[in-house]
Design a protein around this motif. Structure first.
Motif, PDB file in Angstrom:
ATOM      1  N   LEU A  80      50.005 -11.242  26.772  1.00  0.00           N
ATOM      2  CA  LEU A  80      51.119 -10.340  27.310  1.00  0.00           C
ATOM      3  C   LEU A  80      51.256  -9.372  26.034  1.00  0.00           C
ATOM      4  O   LEU A  80      51.869  -8.434  26.361  1.00  0.00           O
ATOM      5  CB  LEU A  80      52.228 -11.065  27.550  1.00  0.00           C
ATOM      6  CG  LEU A  80      52.345 -11.914  28.908  1.00  0.00           C
ATOM      7  CD1 LEU A  80      53.668 -12.289  29.405  1.00  0.00           C
ATOM      8  CD2 LEU A  80      51.467 -11.094  29.814  1.00  0.00           C
TER       9      LEU A  80
ATOM     10  N   GLU B 134      55.938 -14.308  34.186  1.00  0.00           N
ATOM     11  CA  GLU B 134      54.792 -13.378  33.460  1.00  0.00           C
ATOM     12  C   GLU B 134      55.034 -11.933  33.951  1.00  0.00           C
ATOM     13  O   GLU B 134      55.275 -11.049  33.433  1.00  0.00           O
ATOM     14  CB  GLU B 134      53.271 -13.787  33.719  1.00  0.00           C
ATOM     15  CG  GLU B 134      53.091 -15.211  33.275  1.00  0.00           C
ATOM     16  CD  GLU B 134      52.942 -15.102  31.872  1.00  0.00           C
ATOM     17  OE1 GLU B 134      51.423 -14.928  31.706  1.00  0.00           O
ATOM     18  OE2 GLU B 134      53.449 -15.804  31.315  1.00  0.00           O
TER      19      GLU B 134
ATOM     20  N   ALA C 217      50.124  -9.636  36.525  1.00  0.00           N
ATOM     21  CA  ALA C 217      50.419 -11.069  35.717  1.00  0.00           C
ATOM     22  C   ALA C 217      48.853 -11.975  36.163  1.00  0.00           C
ATOM     23  O   ALA C 217      48.268 -12.526  35.151  1.00  0.00           O
ATOM     24  CB  ALA C 217      51.404 -11.560  36.292  1.00  0.00           C
TER      25      ALA C 217
END
Ligand code: DC
Length: 228
Positions: A54, A101, A44
């Motif tokens: 993402l 994340e 991340a």
């Protein structure tokens, strides 16, 4: 037959105390320690550094496969510094934002596959304590000891709230509780390597336990299961 290196797999949701308990168990035994969540957090962080979003799954998989990371023990060996692409990210990867994340990235099968061998490479004599979500189910299914460490969502949010308040963060308890509940759902609901107790795992609920009591309970399970 070659003796295999023993593994203690400690899985469970965020904030159940896994990290602290696993490190203390590793220290008591003089074994290696794998913080597998840090690897997902590092992907991340690397994605953030390289402005990879993402939805760019291929780029995330490549990042995971070629992650340039070193775990270096500090001079007084009290902590491990995590160096990503030459930069010390030990503190910044612990943020709530990176955790969230990481949880999203962890649902990508290609990323999980890319990190699998890297995690298994931590298995070295005299033994490994591995902390994560799928240590006992996927990464080390042959682990000698499997523990599922859990605590109520309220207690886990309370612990995190206290930690963040000590760091003078401006946090709202109800937001944290909501985040934790959402993250649990995502980690347990994903189709690949979902968070769940491994077959044969001993579940320890730390809601009412101190860290020392939790460590003692894990050590008690280890002494029953490990043939020394
Ligand atoms: O343990 P942690 O909070 O540092 O983990 C961050 C995220 O990484 C977590 O929300 C889920 C994911 N993770 C995972 O999917 N599998 C693991 N073995 C460890 C972490």
């Amino acid at each position: 037959m070659v003796n295999k290196v023993p593994v203690i797999a400690i899985d469970g949701p965020s904030g159940a105390g896994k990290g602290t308990v696993s490190q203390l168990v590793a220290k008591q035994l003089g074994w290696h320690f794998l913080d597998s969540g840090a690897l997902y957090r590092l992907v991340a962080q690397a994605a953030k550094n390289h402005a990879i979003t993402l939805d760019n799954i291929e780029a995330l998989e490549t990042l995971a496969a070629y992650l340039d990371v070193q775990f270096s023990v500090t001079d007084d060996s009290s902590a491990v510094r995590i160096i990503l692409e030459g930069e010390d990210v030990s503190t910044c990867i612990r943020s709530e934002a990176i955790g969230n994340e990481a949880s999203r990235i962890a649902a990508l099968p290609g990323v999980r596959a890319a990190l699998l061998e890297r995690q298994r490479a931590f298995r070295a004599p005299p033994g490994l304590v591995a902390d994560g979500r799928d240590m006992g189910t996927v990464v080390f299914p042959d682990a000698e000891v499997k523990v599922f460490l859990t605590a109520s969502a309220e207690e886990r949010a309370q612990r995190r709230y206290k930690q963040l308040k000590e760091k003078k963060s401006n946090v709202i308890f109800s937001d944290l509780l909501e985040e934790i509940t959402k993250r649990d759902k995502r980690d347990a609901g994903r189709s690949i390597a979902p968070l769940r107790p491994a077959g044969g795992a001993v579940t320890i609920d730390t809601t009412e336990l101190t860290i020392e009591q939790a460590v003692d309970q894990v050590m008690a399970v280890c002494s029953q299961r490990l043939v020394t």
